[in-house]
Design an enzyme around this catalytic site. Structure first.
Site, PDB file in Angstrom:
ATOM      1  N   GLU A 192       0.822  -1.216   0.000  1.00  0.00           N
ATOM      2  CA  GLU A 192       0.000   0.000   0.000  1.00  0.00           C
ATOM      3  C   GLU A 192       0.858   1.269   0.000  1.00  0.00           C
ATOM      4  O   GLU A 192       0.851   2.041   0.964  1.00  0.00           O
ATOM      5  CB  GLU A 192      -0.964  -0.029   1.182  1.00  0.00           C
ATOM      6  CG  GLU A 192      -1.919  -1.205   1.090  1.00  0.00           C
ATOM      7  CD  GLU A 192      -2.919  -1.298   2.226  1.00  0.00           C
ATOM      8  OE1 GLU A 192      -2.694  -0.690   3.276  1.00  0.00           O
ATOM      9  OE2 GLU A 192      -3.929  -1.997   2.060  1.00  0.00           O
ATOM     10  N   GLU A 388      -5.277  -8.932  -0.400  1.00  0.00           N
ATOM     11  CA  GLU A 388      -5.880  -8.725   0.922  1.00  0.00           C
ATOM     12  C   GLU A 388      -7.377  -8.537   0.760  1.00  0.00           C
ATOM     13  O   GLU A 388      -7.814  -7.737  -0.071  1.00  0.00           O
ATOM     14  CB  GLU A 388      -5.327  -7.484   1.620  1.00  0.00           C
ATOM     15  CG  GLU A 388      -3.956  -7.633   2.180  1.00  0.00           C
ATOM     16  CD  GLU A 388      -3.536  -6.429   3.018  1.00  0.00           C
ATOM     17  OE1 GLU A 388      -4.404  -5.812   3.664  1.00  0.00           O
ATOM     18  OE2 GLU A 388      -2.334  -6.128   3.014  1.00  0.00           O
TER      19      GLU A 388
END
Ligand code: BG6
Length: 497
Positions: A192, A388
């Site tokens: 991220e 995820e």
């Protein structure tokens, strides 16, 4: 006869963790301190307010360094994977995992980040993990940096703000690619990368009070620029050392809907989506998108680039696009007073009245996953990897050792069906799926153990107390069947337990 629906042959089913949340062993095996070892939990405050957990000051770091406490620094113990990895991998194998996403803690390999030579004990630990995975034919998918910059790089260089850190990262990447070239084919550079905006300390090692008087947004984007260049260089190193390897970027897929069909709200949603896509746009196309350059100009953001940076970013873009997806949120150009808002993954946005929420307020939206996959694939035309997704929930370990988690099964069931719709109906290429926190671990935003995502229950509480014994939840058996049938069982009424 109706055709049986299932996922493409070779679809990589599995689960994901990150060293800083699962591993523990923070002082063992020659490991140095990482930023996450000094991220304090605030069990006493509103845990839906992620901001409170991520504002780390120099004083906080000094306090953290002065104590061996593991109660208020729960990432120091995680789920104790460091001592349980054989058992954990055996459980993953029992579920039939094809892939396991994990990260390497940089501070286990280079304890200070700028060391001359790597720490052999750390290298050996991950080699043992990879050997264990190989035993069961589980493919590792490795994140090079998942909220784990060595703390020394923060104290000595101001984290990723410093250009020098690129060189330290290159050395680290070269070391792990060389050592694990026969083990790891799939890599992600930065988890991220966009989270630098929302939690600059854990992602970039940026401590605000160390930049007093400076334009904070410029500091953040300078650090991010260094990560973009480092990511491109890591892709090159990986390809050079491991022929056939695939390197992906990793994006927090925040999905925003306009709260109403007012053009102003639609425009706001588009703007907010762009502020999500700007990072993957940069890593996929190898250059800053025009709208990000415009944002820099309009907000007075100034970043320093070396003359070679643009060429490096252009030459070594990523091979695939990975992302996390948990929920969606609504946005409006003007938020009317009293409008209901709710938490999402490190955001706080308008609540969608049409969908339910998790115990932590994250809105549950399986169709949003399909929408996200379509948007990303149409935009990039590169294979996707969902690395995820999952439901953080409060589970109860019964006296007989069982954990009944039908809510988690329902969550996955609905998301998997939408994932297949995206693949089959919308033509999206998706390499695989790793559910987040396949084994219970310490939450990133709230630092709680009780925000559980796993198929495997870990007997530890928010204060680190417990046996750390592992238990199979009901979802464990359910996921095992999904993998065994490659998703076909999702369309049957019954499943074997
Ligand atoms: C992702 C992070 O954004 O969300 C993980 O990559 C994190 O590290 C996950 O754990 C879930 O968030 P949380 O705050 O519930 O742990």
């Amino acid at each position: 006869m109706e055709q049986i629906r299932k996922f493409p042959e070779g679809f990589l089913w599995g689960g994901a963790t990150a060293a800083n949340q699962v591993e523990g062993g923070w002082k063992e095996g020659g490991k140095g301190l990482s930023v996450s070892d000094c991220a304090r939990s605030h069990l006493d405050v509103d845990v839906t307010d992620y901001q409170k957990h991520n504002e780390i000051t120099t004083k906080d770091i000094e306090e953290a360094m002065a104590t061996d406490d593991e109660v208020y620094y729960p990432k120091r113990h995680g789920a104790d994977f460091f001592h349980h990895y054989k058992e954990d991998i055996a459980l993953m194998a029992e579920m039939g995992f094809k892939v396991y996403r994990m990260s390497i803690a940089w501070s286990r390999i280079f304890p200070n980040g700028d060391d001359e030579t790597p720490n052999e004990e750390g290298l050996q630990f991950y080699e043992n993990v990879f050997n264990e995975l190989k035993k069961y034919n589980i493919e590792p998918l490795v994140t090079m940096s998942h909220y784990e910059p060595p703390l020394n790089l923060v104290l000595k260089y101001n984290g990723w703000y410093s250009r020098e850190v690129i060189g330290f990262f290159e050395k680290y990447v070269e070391t792990i690619c060389t050592r694990y070239k026969n083990h790891v084919k799939y890599w992600l550079t930065f988890n991220e990368v966009d989270s630098m905006i929302r939690h600059p300390y854990t992602t970039g090692g940026l401590v605000r009070d160390r930049f007093e008087g400076m334009h904070w947004e410029s500091v953040i984007f300078q650090a991010m620029h260094h990560q973009f260049v480092a990511s491109a260089l890591a892709t090159k190193i990986c390809h050079d050392i491991i022929p056939g390897s695939m390197v992906g970027c990793m994006l927090t897929k925040l999905t925003f809907y306009p709260y109403t069909c007012k053009p102003e709200d639609v425009l706001q949603a588009q703007q907010d989506m762009r502020s999500t896509y700007c990072y993957s746009d940069t890593q996929v196309f190898g250059e800053y998108p025009a709208y990000l350059v415009a944002r820099f100009k309009n907000n007075g953001v100034v970043i320093h680039k070396e003359p070679e940076d643009d060429a490096i970013m252009k030459k070594y873009p990523v091979d695939f696009v990975s992302f996390s997806y948990y929920s969606s949120s609504c946005v409006a150009a003007k938020e009317d007073e009293g409008i209901e808002k709710t938490a999402g993954n490190t955001i706080f946005a308008i609540k969608n009245p049409h969908i339910p929420s998790s115990d932590w307020g994250w809105q549950i939206d399986p169709i949003g996953l399909r929408i996200s996959m379509v948007d990303l694939y149409d935009r990039y035309r590169k294979p996707l990897f969902i690395v995820e997704n999952g439901l953080g929930a409060k589970d109860v370990l019964e006296a007989d050792g069982k954990v009944h988690d039908p809510y988690r099964i329902n969550y996955f069931d609905a998301h998997f069906k939408e994932m297949l719709n995206a693949i089959e109906i919308d033509g999206v290429e998706c390499l695989g799926y790793t559910s987040w926190g396949c084994i219970d671990l310490v939450s990133e935003s709230t630092k709680q153990m009780s925000k559980r995502y796993g198929f495997i229950y870990v007997d530890a509480d928010d204060y680190g107390k417990g046996t750390y014994d592992r238990y199979r939840k009901d979802s464990f058996y359910w996921y095992k069947n999904v993998i065994k049938t490659n998703g076909a069982c999702l369309f049957e009424d019954e499943f074997d337990k």
